[in-house]
Motif scaffolding. Sequence first.
Motif, PDB file in Angstrom:
ATOM      1  N   UNK A 104       0.798  -1.227   0.000  1.00  0.00           N
ATOM      2  CA  UNK A 104       0.000   0.000   0.000  1.00  0.00           C
ATOM      3  C   UNK A 104       0.834   1.281   0.000  1.00  0.00           C
ATOM      4  N   UNK A 115       1.152  10.178  -1.201  1.00  0.00           N
ATOM      5  CA  UNK A 115       0.911  10.086  -2.637  1.00  0.00           C
ATOM      6  C   UNK A 115       2.190  10.229  -3.458  1.00  0.00           C
ATOM      7  N   UNK A 120       0.995   1.208  -3.759  1.00  0.00           N
ATOM      8  CA  UNK A 120      -0.253   1.410  -4.485  1.00  0.00           C
ATOM      9  C   UNK A 120      -0.843   2.804  -4.287  1.00  0.00           C
ATOM     10  N   UNK A 121      -0.671   3.371  -3.089  1.00  0.00           N
ATOM     11  CA  UNK A 121      -1.206   4.708  -2.834  1.00  0.00           C
ATOM     12  C   UNK A 121      -0.196   5.801  -3.136  1.00  0.00           C
ATOM     13  N   UNK A 122       0.943   5.404  -3.669  1.00  0.00           N
ATOM     14  CA  UNK A 122       1.968   6.376  -4.042  1.00  0.00           C
ATOM     15  C   UNK A 122       2.298   6.231  -5.513  1.00  0.00           C
ATOM     16  N   UNK A 123       3.563   5.987  -5.777  1.00  0.00           N
ATOM     17  CA  UNK A 123       4.001   5.919  -7.174  1.00  0.00           C
ATOM     18  C   UNK A 123       3.880   4.521  -7.766  1.00  0.00           C
ATOM     19  N   UNK A 124       3.242   3.638  -7.064  1.00  0.00           N
ATOM     20  CA  UNK A 124       2.914   2.270  -7.499  1.00  0.00           C
ATOM     21  C   UNK A 124       4.055   1.268  -7.344  1.00  0.00           C
TER      22      UNK A 124
ATOM     23  N   UNK B 183      -8.681   0.450  -2.177  1.00  0.00           N
ATOM     24  CA  UNK B 183      -7.669   0.599  -3.224  1.00  0.00           C
ATOM     25  C   UNK B 183      -8.313   1.521  -4.237  1.00  0.00           C
ATOM     26  N   UNK B 184      -8.303   1.147  -5.485  1.00  0.00           N
ATOM     27  CA  UNK B 184      -9.060   1.951  -6.442  1.00  0.00           C
ATOM     28  C   UNK B 184     -10.168   1.097  -7.032  1.00  0.00           C
ATOM     29  N   UNK B 318      -1.860   1.496 -14.096  1.00  0.00           N
ATOM     30  CA  UNK B 318      -1.305   2.447 -13.129  1.00  0.00           C
ATOM     31  C   UNK B 318      -0.489   3.459 -13.919  1.00  0.00           C
ATOM     32  N   UNK B 319      -0.962   4.692 -13.911  1.00  0.00           N
ATOM     33  CA  UNK B 319      -0.418   5.708 -14.812  1.00  0.00           C
ATOM     34  C   UNK B 319       0.331   6.793 -14.044  1.00  0.00           C
ATOM     35  N   UNK B 325      -0.677  17.038 -11.619  1.00  0.00           N
ATOM     36  CA  UNK B 325      -0.272  17.784 -10.447  1.00  0.00           C
ATOM     37  C   UNK B 325      -0.144  19.266 -10.802  1.00  0.00           C
ATOM     38  N   UNK B 331      -2.723  14.236  -7.560  1.00  0.00           N
ATOM     39  CA  UNK B 331      -1.529  13.399  -7.705  1.00  0.00           C
ATOM     40  C   UNK B 331      -1.316  13.002  -9.158  1.00  0.00           C
ATOM     41  N   UNK B 333      -0.029  10.365 -10.041  1.00  0.00           N
ATOM     42  CA  UNK B 333      -0.217   8.918 -10.146  1.00  0.00           C
ATOM     43  C   UNK B 333      -1.698   8.582 -10.049  1.00  0.00           C
ATOM     44  N   UNK B 334      -2.177   7.835 -11.004  1.00  0.00           N
ATOM     45  CA  UNK B 334      -3.595   7.477 -10.999  1.00  0.00           C
ATOM     46  C   UNK B 334      -3.746   6.058 -11.521  1.00  0.00           C
ATOM     47  N   UNK B 335      -4.605   5.295 -10.870  1.00  0.00           N
ATOM     48  CA  UNK B 335      -4.822   3.917 -11.314  1.00  0.00           C
ATOM     49  C   UNK B 335      -6.309   3.602 -11.332  1.00  0.00           C
TER      50      UNK B 335
END
Lengths: 240, 696
Positions: A104, A115, A120-124, B183-184, B318-319, B325, B331, B333-335
């Motif tokens: 996470x 973030x 998962x909640x950051x840069x993956x 999660x998403x 996951x992009x 930003x 953010x 980062x987006x998924x």
Amino acid sequence: MREEQKTPAANIAEFFGVNRPTSRRGFLKLSAATAVAIYGANILAGSGAKAANGMYILENAKGVLVSDPTRCVGCRRCELACTEYNDGKASPTVSRIKVARNLNYGPQGVQFGFQRGEGKYGNFLVIQDMCKQCPHPVPCATACPNDAIEVKGPVNARVVNTEKCVGCKVCQRACPWDMMCFDEEIGKATKCTLCDGHPQCVEVCPTGSLRFVPWRDLTKENRTRQPGMLMFNDGCKGCH
Amino acid sequence: MATYGGWTGKTLRVNLTTGKITAEDTFKKYKDYLGGTGLAYKVLWDEVPIGTRAHDEANKIIFGVGPLAGTGAPCNSRTAVTTIWPCGYPDIYVATGHFGGHWAAELKYAGWDSVIIEGKAPHPVWLCIEDDKVEIRDARRLWGNGIYRTTAEINAEMGPEAQVAAIGQAGENLVANSAIITGYSHSGGGSVMGSKNLKAIGVRGTGSVKIAADKKEWKKLIQYALTLAGSNNQHVVPAEPQPWAEYYDPGSRWTGGIGVFWGAANPPLETGACDPHDMQSLGLRCQKGIKDFGREFGEKHTVRMGGCHACPIRCHAQMDYPPLEEKYGYSRYAANTCLGWSAGSSVFMSFSGPDRLIKQSEAKLLGKHLNDDYGIWDNYGLMEKMFQYAYEKGILKRILPEAEYKSIPWDLYESGDPAFLLDFYRRIAYREGVLGKGLGDPADKTIEEWGFAEDFFKKTKWKYWKMGHPYHHSTEDSAQIGALINMQYNRDSQNHSHTNLQNSGLPIEVVKRICAKVFGSPDAIDAKGKWTPMNKYKAKAAKWASIRKELHDSLSLCNWMYPWVTSPLKERNYEGDTALEAKYFSLATGIKMTEEELDLVAERIFNLHRCLTILEMNTRDMRNKHDIAPDWVFEDGGEPFTPGSNRLTREDIELAKDLFYQECGWTREGLPTRATLERLGLGYAADRLEKAGLLG
Ligand code: SF4
Ligand code: SF4
Ligand code: SF4
């Protein structure tokens, strides 16, 4: 963001130091091709010896797990294989490879600015944690008051002898990478056995993110997760 | 307590009114319903009075998880969230949403099979489940926050490994179209949690899920099963030619291939040929970023794929897109996947100019953040269609108070500027004004209040199917089979059994040959777009698809992947294995069941849903009151049964219902008979229907 390619030799050197990368530069270099090259390089283990007082200097392992976090998709099939195929149950807590704990938020855990962190909640980025099969003095084995952590062939993994383990959990506090596991259902410690040379986690990883490679010392280059509690009475002199 | 593998044996019940927390014996009460939706329908049947409205205290919300969640059976961590659905009009009908992620598995490791929530807390609370320690905790400090912040706060309290399912402002504010997100991954039903003052459920489990069978046998099954997996939606051929592949299909979600990258990975990672025999590229074959954003943008900004627990297929793109930003303050980062992306872009009528693809992609990315943080659910795309319609027809200008109309940044909307979404979704999340309320309310209520004209139901493009919900893999996808499936539920159908087969990517001759074995005739399926009139094998396929959906939702397998009728393996003549579910179930639980036996359980669950719906509808005329298709099915498009036309005839659909009802053992009105219900072990349901005068 993208860096130029280095020579394979430089890649190999860098790769070996970066199971848990200390720098972003480190793990970014790994590709499938370099990992194969490493495997072929076949750097083998050192020899073992017995100290005068009878305590074993554990022989080096012959193999070790390494990972390329760039490829990890966080499916946790490695954790499942580790416990379902070895213990007949699914249990990430018992799993000797650790993904869930970094999934996470990354190894740093939850923090402000998450973030921009990992996971998962950051840069993956998903970091897999694996046992280093440490060289002597092996922190978990050294700490064990019952000498329950032993070297086991054919790959010389450091393995918990469940006959000897009394479930005191001292080893859990000793491992600087927090890689000792405890199976509450049987009341025994457990750790990575390298599956006797056929690592199940490596076999099932659907992205080829994990590799089983000839052993080398990863303990110097890897960020630790906790201050390891080494149980020496009198430095090395206690044993030698 | 009997011991089986798979299940933990305990179901958690939490009463928020009294604060009482109890553990129930899963086997005693729910074994015949497996778990997931099966368990939930039984709870609603037994405990929630017919006519209860979604936000009533008497409604219950069940987080249904099944015996396979948490195991290594591929693709298993979906939670079925079942409740009296808030988006109905009236809001008195049962329905289920589904979120994936890692929550279901974590719940199992904590020692619980499912969670039943009842009552209403006196003030905002969240539920903390740490193994067998379960507590109702104060959430007043969390109330008002979005899902991102809420999740992190709970993780800070429970530890980073906990899995959190939360609602955002939309759910708190009782927006019917609101989501529960972990999660998403999304489920609808957020406002039901909101109505109960329940902000979130955090779960941390350190235990295990047992496999009853010998570990070698289990491993053998899982290894075998994985060789049969396709890409997302079980598409079994690659999208582009690959050296190993006999066939390819540009529509396939098997988008990984030679020269196809996760371009924002560092260094960029080539997915490669993805030979189906190479188990170490299984997780690379679905490059979903390309599907959701187009080749150029998608490839460039994909960091990796993500998805649910134990799923090697990974459908979440996951992009990494830094301008998110810089331009919008969200953010980079987006998924997400599918609708999670397209929601934002489909608010707009169109995008123009040389940078239109960029604007469209930015709308997807920004829309994802707003929806996932506010916790808005877009009713599978109908919300945006309603907005577009109301805008295009001048309805908004007519019904919005002038001041409200003027306060909307129409210049941004008209120029296709994604920043419009910042204003748009805030209105919905906070039920601001006529627009915000209308779009968040049950669709049918808004359609009535805003005075939509008949033409809304006559064009495929507006997506409307029935009961305030859009179509979801209906006639455009599988003709009559899609139509029948879309009639069954009280929301969009959320069924993929049929679409997975229809769009496998294999040539139709191959699929027909396989269908002949599975359904008894090659006529069970048509080539896409070359639809033929209804026949009884299509009815068989439709029934099979329906009960398998319930099976997956009850076992906790992903119906976006299963069932696997086809496979990518040439040496198997591309046959999959429809008995996989039964095989997993037998080995995991230790209860040996054949495919047929397990299908019977699934049929029981499917029929219990039907019986509940009949009681809720309170009509004997299910055929014409519930099982309906919108006008566009019969009026939009070319001549029926000519190539390229998705139009069907009314007679043909009536025949489809007749044949389907026959297969199901229902009367011509669509009512299950006593014989059918008794065959399924639902004699008690027959009694209750009979008493109500609703038995077939
Ligand atoms: S100390 Fe930790 S990393 Fe080293 S061998 Fe023991 S468990 Fe493995
Ligand atoms: S090598 Fe075996 S014991 Fe070690 S982490 Fe992998 S599966 Fe577990
Ligand atoms: S199996 Fe591979 S991709 Fe999946 S979590 Fe483990 S290391 Fe990551």
